[in-house]
Design an enzyme around this catalytic site. Structure first.
Site, PDB file in Angstrom:
ATOM      1  N   GLU A 105       0.666  -1.199   0.084  1.00 22.64           N
ATOM      2  CA  GLU A 105      -0.206  -0.095  -0.114  1.00 22.64           C
ATOM      3  C   GLU A 105       0.704   1.228   0.102  1.00 22.64           C
ATOM      4  O   GLU A 105       2.016   1.372   0.665  1.00 22.64           O
ATOM      5  CB  GLU A 105      -0.890  -0.089   1.263  1.00 22.64           C
ATOM      6  N   CYS A 118       3.738   8.184   1.736  1.00 24.97           N
ATOM      7  CA  CYS A 118       4.221   7.069   2.385  1.00 24.97           C
ATOM      8  C   CYS A 118       4.493   5.859   1.567  1.00 24.97           C
ATOM      9  O   CYS A 118       3.411   5.292   1.134  1.00 24.97           O
ATOM     10  CB  CYS A 118       3.135   6.834   3.597  1.00 24.97           C
ATOM     11  N   CYS A 129       7.594  -7.231  14.616  1.00 24.05           N
ATOM     12  CA  CYS A 129       7.302  -6.463  15.623  1.00 24.05           C
ATOM     13  C   CYS A 129       5.779  -6.866  15.981  1.00 24.05           C
ATOM     14  O   CYS A 129       5.072  -7.022  15.327  1.00 24.05           O
ATOM     15  CB  CYS A 129       7.385  -5.010  15.265  1.00 24.05           C
ATOM     16  N   CYS A 132       2.578  -4.941  15.072  1.00 27.28           N
ATOM     17  CA  CYS A 132       2.311  -4.493  13.484  1.00 27.28           C
ATOM     18  C   CYS A 132       1.738  -5.520  12.716  1.00 27.28           C
ATOM     19  O   CYS A 132       2.259  -6.939  12.773  1.00 27.28           O
ATOM     20  CB  CYS A 132       3.943  -4.264  13.058  1.00 27.28           C
ATOM     21  N   CYS A 358      -1.116   4.225  10.131  1.00 25.35           N
ATOM     22  CA  CYS A 358       0.163   3.389  10.461  1.00 25.35           C
ATOM     23  C   CYS A 358      -0.225   1.809  10.846  1.00 25.35           C
ATOM     24  O   CYS A 358      -1.076   1.751  11.636  1.00 25.35           O
ATOM     25  CB  CYS A 358       0.763   3.966  11.638  1.00 25.35           C
TER      26      CYS A 358
HETATM   27  N1  SAH Z   1       9.915  -1.004   9.251  1.00 25.66           N
HETATM   28  C1  SAH Z   1       9.942   0.359   9.361  1.00 25.66           C
HETATM   29  C2  SAH Z   1       9.194   1.180   8.709  1.00 25.66           C
HETATM   30  C3  SAH Z   1       7.595   0.655   8.460  1.00 25.66           C
HETATM   31  S1  SAH Z   1       6.769   0.676   9.976  1.00 25.66           S
HETATM   32  C4  SAH Z   1       9.976   0.684  10.820  1.00 25.66           C
HETATM   33  O1  SAH Z   1       9.630  -0.207  11.714  1.00 25.66           O
HETATM   34  O2  SAH Z   1      10.185   1.581  11.290  1.00 25.66           O
HETATM   35  C5  SAH Z   1       6.260   2.600  10.164  1.00 25.66           C
HETATM   36  C6  SAH Z   1       5.890   2.698  11.546  1.00 25.66           C
HETATM   37  O3  SAH Z   1       4.643   2.357  11.950  1.00 25.66           O
HETATM   38  C7  SAH Z   1       6.854   2.270  12.515  1.00 25.66           C
HETATM   39  O4  SAH Z   1       7.169   2.955  13.646  1.00 25.66           O
HETATM   40  C8  SAH Z   1       5.904   1.323  13.269  1.00 25.66           C
HETATM   41  O5  SAH Z   1       6.615   0.709  14.483  1.00 25.66           O
HETATM   42  C9  SAH Z   1       4.668   1.871  13.183  1.00 25.66           C
HETATM   43  N2  SAH Z   1       3.701   0.767  13.510  1.00 25.66           N
HETATM   44  C10 SAH Z   1       3.598  -0.458  12.997  1.00 25.66           C
HETATM   45  N3  SAH Z   1       2.406  -0.873  13.382  1.00 25.66           N
HETATM   46  C11 SAH Z   1       1.637  -0.071  14.093  1.00 25.66           C
HETATM   47  C12 SAH Z   1       0.534   0.010  14.529  1.00 25.66           C
HETATM   48  N4  SAH Z   1      -0.388  -1.120  14.523  1.00 25.66           N
HETATM   49  N5  SAH Z   1      -0.151   1.087  15.257  1.00 25.66           N
HETATM   50  C13 SAH Z   1       0.854   2.197  15.023  1.00 25.66           C
HETATM   51  N6  SAH Z   1       1.975   2.325  14.470  1.00 25.66           N
HETATM   52  C14 SAH Z   1       2.336   1.191  13.903  1.00 25.66           C
HETATM   53 FE1  SF4 Z   2       8.510  -4.020  12.552  1.00 21.42          FE
HETATM   54 FE2  SF4 Z   2       6.350  -3.613  10.880  1.00 21.42          FE
HETATM   55 FE3  SF4 Z   2       8.312  -2.243  10.966  1.00 21.42          FE
HETATM   56 FE4  SF4 Z   2       8.608  -4.685  10.086  1.00 21.42          FE
HETATM   57  S1  SF4 Z   2       7.048  -3.161   9.088  1.00 21.42           S
HETATM   58  S2  SF4 Z   2      10.102  -3.490  11.200  1.00 21.42           S
HETATM   59  S3  SF4 Z   2       7.226  -5.860  11.537  1.00 21.42           S
HETATM   60  S4  SF4 Z   2       7.144  -2.208  12.658  1.00 21.42           S
END
Ligand code: SAH
Ligand code: SF4
Length: 382
Positions: A105, A118, A129, A132, A358
């Site tokens: 996306e 984005c 994580c 996520c 996000c």
């Molecule tokens: N992998 C990279 C970039 C993509 S995630 C990273 O982790 O930084 C972009 C951002 O969205 C990151 O800060 C991530 O921790 C956050 N994020 C992921 N899942 C989320 C959720 N369910 N609610 C809010 N932020 C979230």
């Molecule tokens: Fe962690 Fe999601 Fe970022 Fe992957 S995309 S590093 S699982 S926050």
């Protein structure tokens, strides 16, 4: 809907190259280097992917390119516009036998003084994580350069043709900023992401300054060191926990690169960074990482790194096992950081009605691992 240009097998997809690589390719097929610059400008500066429209190229060159090359954009499967103007594209990558497809996306967030896109870097993510939804779905594959830069091409092309998306004040741009914060860990797809960012910043392409391109990482330390040499854009680091025990649990890559190593890497990065601070992202998980004590610990670990904080309200998804922190708790946490002199922003959730917020950018990815069915552990409490 866009046509998928890259259906002709075995053709060289010119959208996979930065300007230097395109020049090398043109030389390799016996063409002059300046021809590469012309084609590069047509593709990225003029958003033109039709050889017939590239009128300053000799007919013979156009015929040669027609037979041997393509402009392979990813396919747009769906576009949605939110009530708040946020716009989302679902970009299809591979069609599956069962009729579904792997998708990523791209989200455009318009504001008064900027327009931010984005962009996704991988189909899924291997880093797991726990909060996520992309991480829950496991890793599928890296995006190619054309699939990454194609997201910017498609967004630019679409927005320029739409009513209601005006050029930014004193600019001929609608998209002024790019954040590599969509699906995937950009530094785990290092070469393709760096090449795509070089195209974003090329004056013969999108001309974005490196202050306006931000890469968000969960903390891949060796690649952060490489990035500062190869392509030092603005840096955001997904911190999310103020101690190793909790971070090991919710951002598992921490076991490999613990907080101290990550902070040292941030300090090293800042020597070359276009901005004099790192942005620490911190997702607020109710009862997990959002206490006053956590905020105080956070101040301790970032002591040597000039930084700003971006607190992100957790965006829920099915079976996440987490709740969004209460607004009073977010404010109390923010106040501890602000009272210590830090700039803190609390991210507004945009595009919620189209699942574009996000961590929600994964709805349609094929779940190969079935990991979404597993209930993940909730982070340890202090
Ligand atoms: N992998 C990279 C970039 C993509 S995630 C990273 O982790 O930084 C972009 C951002 O969205 C990151 O800060 C991530 O921790 C956050 N994020 C992921 N899942 C989320 C959720 N369910 N609610 C809010 N932020 C979230
Ligand atoms: Fe962690 Fe999601 Fe970022 Fe992957 S995309 S590093 S699982 S926050």
């Amino acid at each position: 809907m866009f046509e998928t240009f890259d259906t002709k097998a075995k053709l060289t997809n010119l959208l996979n190259y930065n300007q230097q690589q395109l020049t090398d390719y043109f030389v390799s097929i016996g063409e002059k280097p300046f021809r590469a610059k012309q084609v590069f400008r047509w593709m990225h500066y003029n958003h033109t992917l039709e050889l017939d429209a590239m009128t300053d190229l000799a007919k013979s060159l156009r015929a040669k390119l027609q037979d041997t090359t393509s402009f392979g954009l990813p396919e747009v499967q769906l576009e949605k516009v939110s009530n708040d103007g946020t716009r989302k594209w679902l970009i299809g990558t591979d069609n599956q036998k069962d009729g579904t497809s792997n998708s990523v996306e791209t989200v455009f967030i318009p504001e008064a003084d900027r327009g931010t896109l984005c962009i996704s870097s991988q189909v899924g993510c291997a880093l797991e994580c726990t909060f996520c939804s992309t991480g829950r779905q496991g890793f599928n594959r890296n995006l190619s350069v054309s699939e990454i830069i194609g997201q910017l091409w498609i967004a630019n092309h679409t927005l320029r043709q739409e009513d209601g998306y005006d050029m930014l004040p004193n600019s001929d741009r609608i998209i002024s900023n790019v954040v590599m914060m969509g699906m995937g860990e950009p530094l785990a797809n290092y070469d393709n992401v760096v090449t795509a960012m070089q195209i974003m910043m090329d004056d013969h392409a999108y001309g974005l300054s490196r202050r306006r391109v931000t890469l968000s990482t969960s903390g891949l330390v060796p690649q952060m060191d490489r990035l500062k040499e190869d392509c030092p854009v603005a840096l955001a680091v997904s911190l999310h926990a103020p101690n190793d025990a909790l971070r090991d649990e919710i951002v598992p890559i921490n076991k490999k690169y613990p907080i101290k190593d990550l902070m040292n890497a941030c300090e090293r990065y800042l020597v070359k960074a276009p901005r004099d601070f790192v942005t620490f992202e911190y997702v607020m998980l109710d009862g997990v990482n959002d206490s006053i004590e956590h905020a105080k610990q956070l101040l301790g670990i970032v002591k040597h790194v000039p930084c700003k904080f971006n607190l992100i309200p957790f965006n829920p998804f099915p079976n996440s096992g987490y709740d969004t922190s209460k607004p009073e708790q977010v404010n109390a946490f923010r106040d501890v950081l602000m009272q210590a002199g830090y700039v803190v922003t609390v991210r507004k959730t945009r595009g919620d009605d189209i699942d574009a917020a996000c961590g929600q950018l994964a709805g349609k990815v094929l779940d190969k691992t079935q990991r979404t069915k597993k209930v993940m552990p909730i982070g340890v409490q202090l």
